[in-house]
Motif scaffolding. Sequence first.
Motif, PDB file in Angstrom:
ATOM      1  N   SER A  99       1.038  -1.161  -0.059  1.00  0.00           N
ATOM      2  CA  SER A  99      -0.068   0.049   0.010  1.00  0.00           C
ATOM      3  C   SER A  99       0.840   1.309  -0.104  1.00  0.00           C
ATOM      4  N   PRO A 100       0.474   2.307  -0.924  1.00  0.00           N
ATOM      5  CA  PRO A 100       1.175   3.672  -0.507  1.00  0.00           C
ATOM      6  C   PRO A 100       0.851   4.358   0.598  1.00  0.00           C
ATOM      7  N   VAL A 101      -0.188   4.059   1.345  1.00  0.00           N
ATOM      8  CA  VAL A 101      -0.692   4.609   2.663  1.00  0.00           C
ATOM      9  C   VAL A 101       0.102   4.282   3.426  1.00  0.00           C
ATOM     10  N   PRO A 102       0.687   5.269   4.570  1.00  0.00           N
ATOM     11  CA  PRO A 102       1.290   4.732   5.709  1.00  0.00           C
ATOM     12  C   PRO A 102       0.572   3.881   6.554  1.00  0.00           C
ATOM     13  N   PHE A 150       5.164  -3.059   9.565  1.00  0.00           N
ATOM     14  CA  PHE A 150       4.618  -1.706   8.735  1.00  0.00           C
ATOM     15  C   PHE A 150       5.220  -1.674   7.458  1.00  0.00           C
ATOM     16  N   ASN A 151       4.616  -0.612   6.274  1.00  0.00           N
ATOM     17  CA  ASN A 151       5.416  -0.399   5.164  1.00  0.00           C
ATOM     18  C   ASN A 151       6.196   0.505   5.045  1.00  0.00           C
ATOM     19  N   GLU A 152       6.751   0.657   3.847  1.00  0.00           N
ATOM     20  CA  GLU A 152       7.833   1.690   3.429  1.00  0.00           C
ATOM     21  C   GLU A 152       7.064   3.090   3.578  1.00  0.00           C
ATOM     22  N   ALA A 153       6.017   3.283   3.153  1.00  0.00           N
ATOM     23  CA  ALA A 153       5.487   4.672   3.520  1.00  0.00           C
ATOM     24  C   ALA A 153       5.430   5.181   4.877  1.00  0.00           C
ATOM     25  N   TYR A 154       5.130   4.267   5.799  1.00  0.00           N
ATOM     26  CA  TYR A 154       5.092   4.519   7.179  1.00  0.00           C
ATOM     27  C   TYR A 154       6.644   4.847   7.578  1.00  0.00           C
ATOM     28  N   SER A 167       2.657  16.021  11.975  1.00  0.00           N
ATOM     29  CA  SER A 167       1.974  15.831  10.600  1.00  0.00           C
ATOM     30  C   SER A 167       0.433  15.358  11.154  1.00  0.00           C
ATOM     31  N   ARG A 168      -0.496  15.897  10.398  1.00  0.00           N
ATOM     32  CA  ARG A 168      -2.025  15.586  10.701  1.00  0.00           C
ATOM     33  C   ARG A 168      -2.452  14.397   9.988  1.00  0.00           C
ATOM     34  N   PHE A 169      -3.184  13.357  10.556  1.00  0.00           N
ATOM     35  CA  PHE A 169      -3.740  12.281   9.672  1.00  0.00           C
ATOM     36  C   PHE A 169      -5.124  11.912  10.489  1.00  0.00           C
ATOM     37  N   VAL A 193      -3.714   0.045  11.097  1.00  0.00           N
ATOM     38  CA  VAL A 193      -3.885   1.358  11.647  1.00  0.00           C
ATOM     39  C   VAL A 193      -3.271   1.967  10.426  1.00  0.00           C
ATOM     40  N   ALA A 194      -4.239   2.647   9.716  1.00  0.00           N
ATOM     41  CA  ALA A 194      -3.688   3.368   8.437  1.00  0.00           C
ATOM     42  C   ALA A 194      -3.765   4.913   8.706  1.00  0.00           C
ATOM     43  N   LEU A 195      -2.908   5.450   8.134  1.00  0.00           N
ATOM     44  CA  LEU A 195      -2.601   7.054   8.313  1.00  0.00           C
ATOM     45  C   LEU A 195      -3.153   7.698   6.883  1.00  0.00           C
ATOM     46  N   ALA A 196      -4.365   7.967   6.675  1.00  0.00           N
ATOM     47  CA  ALA A 196      -4.942   8.774   5.732  1.00  0.00           C
ATOM     48  C   ALA A 196      -4.776  10.197   5.796  1.00  0.00           C
ATOM     49  N   PRO A 197      -4.846  11.047   4.859  1.00  0.00           N
ATOM     50  CA  PRO A 197      -4.753  12.488   4.933  1.00  0.00           C
ATOM     51  C   PRO A 197      -5.739  12.849   5.674  1.00  0.00           C
TER      52      PRO A 197
END
Length: 278
Positions: free
Chosen positions: A41-44, A57-61, A119-121, A140-144
């Motif tokens: 996923s591209p989303v942290p 956790f993924n690379e975006a995170y 940052s805010r998510f 836990v996904a960190l969406a905009p």
Amino acid sequence: MPDLDTSARSTASYDWSATALGDTARWPLPLRLTSDLLLNSPVPTLLVWGTETITVFNEAYALLAGPGYGRVPGGSVPPVLPPPLAAAGKILDAAWGGEAGVMQDTALTFRRLDGSQESRFDLRLTPVRDETGAVRGVQVALAPATAAPQEEDTGDGAMRILVVEDNVDSQYLVCEMLKAFGHEADGVAHPDDALALLARQRYDVLFSDVSLPGMSGVDLATRAIADDPSLRVIFASGYGDTLLRHLSFPYQSLQKPYEIDQLQDALSKVARRPAKGG
């Protein structure tokens, strides 16, 4: 900060032998599936697995958090409690109880080697269940962040918007999105119906497709603004902005297909800027 690697990722892309999770061949299926989705996923995003707080956790995170919180893909108890978990509190407890949750516009501070970064998510928490239905982990996904301070500061509040779109499915979706943003929205398929509605009641915004039956969206907007110079205009088009280059009134345009944040940005801009008077 380095750029995000866009190549595909899955559990097979990493060596897990030295992690607390061990050989992937022995993983339960929910852990494998959730990790595959997360890593690609591209989303942290991070996954908390088990009561020991093992995290994946993924690379975006990782790019967001910095090396102080561990290296991709995780798989062990983190050296420092991840800020999303620290912030989630009762929502995280509820997720462990089986209830999905969202924490909107949450401030997270990551301690990085180059200094702290806030940052805010929107934190989106999803329980991960095993074959028996028991909750074994929480994703836990960190969406905009959906909150838009610049819109709140305008004082414009909800707007009344007329949507003109001859594709009934698209018209319905746009109206529902606008209502979800807190606006009032009516939808029609034909420019004649739009002009009739505009004659009967006042709208703040005309949201029109450029290509319409019987009359272009440009001609519709021109006639509508002649009757109400305060009307603000947003065009949507799948054919570029060639027809919009020489218009005498201000407008916003969206290229189909557009993203939700692009729609929100266009709404914010027309809310801050009244149309040119006639």
